[in-house]
Design an enzyme around this catalytic site. Sequence first.
Site, PDB file in Angstrom:
ATOM      1  N   ASP A  82      38.634  35.041  74.635  1.00 16.12           N
ATOM      2  CA  ASP A  82      37.530  35.865  75.140  1.00 16.12           C
ATOM      3  C   ASP A  82      36.351  34.967  75.526  1.00 16.12           C
ATOM      4  O   ASP A  82      36.022  34.022  74.803  1.00 16.12           O
ATOM      5  CB  ASP A  82      37.135  36.795  73.972  1.00 16.12           C
ATOM      6  N   GLY A 181      26.877  42.596  70.392  1.00 13.22           N
ATOM      7  CA  GLY A 181      26.088  42.630  69.154  1.00 13.22           C
ATOM      8  C   GLY A 181      25.573  44.024  68.851  1.00 13.22           C
ATOM      9  O   GLY A 181      26.042  45.016  69.418  1.00 13.22           O
ATOM     10  N   HIS A 208      32.978  45.451  77.843  1.00 16.53           N
ATOM     11  CA  HIS A 208      32.592  44.591  76.715  1.00 16.53           C
ATOM     12  C   HIS A 208      31.470  45.268  75.930  1.00 16.53           C
ATOM     13  O   HIS A 208      30.852  46.207  76.423  1.00 16.53           O
ATOM     14  CB  HIS A 208      32.101  43.235  77.243  1.00 16.53           C
ATOM     15  N   GLY A 209      31.217  44.746  74.734  1.00 18.06           N
ATOM     16  CA  GLY A 209      30.085  45.249  73.946  1.00 18.06           C
ATOM     17  C   GLY A 209      30.251  46.701  73.549  1.00 18.06           C
ATOM     18  O   GLY A 209      29.286  47.464  73.514  1.00 18.06           O
ATOM     19  N   SER A 211      31.032  47.945  70.635  1.00 17.75           N
ATOM     20  CA  SER A 211      30.539  48.302  69.291  1.00 17.75           C
ATOM     21  C   SER A 211      29.200  49.006  69.403  1.00 17.75           C
ATOM     22  O   SER A 211      28.320  48.541  70.129  1.00 17.75           O
ATOM     23  CB  SER A 211      30.335  47.038  68.441  1.00 17.75           C
ATOM     24  N   ALA A 232      33.958  43.715  68.620  1.00 16.28           N
ATOM     25  CA  ALA A 232      33.808  42.601  67.676  1.00 16.28           C
ATOM     26  C   ALA A 232      32.885  43.007  66.525  1.00 16.28           C
ATOM     27  O   ALA A 232      33.291  43.074  65.368  1.00 16.28           O
ATOM     28  CB  ALA A 232      33.263  41.363  68.378  1.00 16.28           C
ATOM     29  N   THR A 233      31.644  43.341  66.863  1.00 18.43           N
ATOM     30  CA  THR A 233      30.623  43.620  65.841  1.00 18.43           C
ATOM     31  C   THR A 233      31.045  44.743  64.892  1.00 18.43           C
ATOM     32  O   THR A 233      30.819  44.649  63.683  1.00 18.43           O
ATOM     33  CB  THR A 233      29.294  43.987  66.550  1.00 18.43           C
TER      34      THR A 233
HETATM   35  P1  13P Z   1      30.699  43.787  70.441  1.00 18.17           P
HETATM   36  O1  13P Z   1      30.403  42.692  69.470  1.00 18.17           O
HETATM   37  O2  13P Z   1      29.454  44.472  70.870  1.00 18.17           O
HETATM   38  O3  13P Z   1      31.722  44.688  69.935  1.00 18.17           O
HETATM   39  O4  13P Z   1      31.271  43.107  71.762  1.00 18.17           O
HETATM   40  C1  13P Z   1      32.554  42.575  71.747  1.00 18.17           C
HETATM   41  C2  13P Z   1      32.925  41.999  73.035  1.00 18.17           C
HETATM   42  O5  13P Z   1      32.595  42.486  74.089  1.00 18.17           O
HETATM   43  C3  13P Z   1      33.761  40.803  73.016  1.00 18.17           C
HETATM   44  O6  13P Z   1      33.942  40.266  74.259  1.00 18.17           O
END
Ligand code: 13P
Length: 288
Positions: A82, A181, A208-209, A211, A232-233
């Site tokens: 990633d 994040g 992406h993002g 979370s 991820a977060t």
């Molecule tokens: P988050 O940490 O906001 O879940 O984003 C994850 C992401 O987009 C990894 O590429």
Amino acid sequence: MALINPMKFIEKAQEKGCAIASFNVHNLETIQAVVEGAYEENCPVIIQTTPGTLKHAGIPYIAACVKAAAELYDVPIALHVDHCKSFETIMQCIRYGYTSVMIDAAHLPYEENVAMVKKVVEVAKSVGVAVEGELGRIGGTEDTLTVDEREATFTVPSEAVEFVKATGIDTLAIAIGTAHGEYKGEPKLDFERLSEIRKCVDLPLVLHGASGVPDYQIKESLSRGISKINIATELKIPMAKAIKECFANKPTEIDPRNYMGAAKLAVKEVVREKIRLCNGTNLADCLK
Ligand code: 13P
């Protein structure tokens, strides 16, 4: 089962109007949590590692653990790098068996972004590895990658058409208002822009993002054409919470199998929830 190129199931998700939940992992327990969660939901899954995780754990360890997981569980699994800015690191990942890569050249001027992505596509495609590209810049922090809010830019639909044609990527990550994040307030996704992009490009779109994006906005993203969401977060938070609780309940705890075991269970619950949110349950049956 061996690790597979995720396009085999991302395209199926696109066809069915659902999305592949893709999870960033950091160690053995998070790999186990994601694979077990995906297996229990009977849904194909993408395991992702950032360059920061590769530095922490090492490509050979990650690749070996994920390959072992794929052998043990009868569910389709892809391994993806990633937000990788380095061509050399991408090549190393491919040598160790990664089946998908994201070349992050979105910080470069447009022509250089295209040239870099094309170079990765040429090599990756020749060995059956999928490539994700990004156009626009997603704000926030993902490990060592920080994009200041002022530098974050939304994807322009007409540029997306050109970029896809010029690079030959398999999936396109778009910037429509999410950030890596934790969010300070509720994010407001630009759904009109998503629909516009969906109208002009055929290939699967990536969010992406994810979370912290409310469920109703994830659902809306799916209905407007997102086929992969990155998380991820929202795995890091329950993991840390479970470990903290373990020590709060038993300050003398020293056995990693206990506190990491609790962390693994907490992560697995979120993995299952996110797969259900993406309408992924039993998607593996559609591939048989
Ligand atoms: P988050 O940490 O906001 O879940 O984003 C994850 C992401 O987009 C990894 O590429």
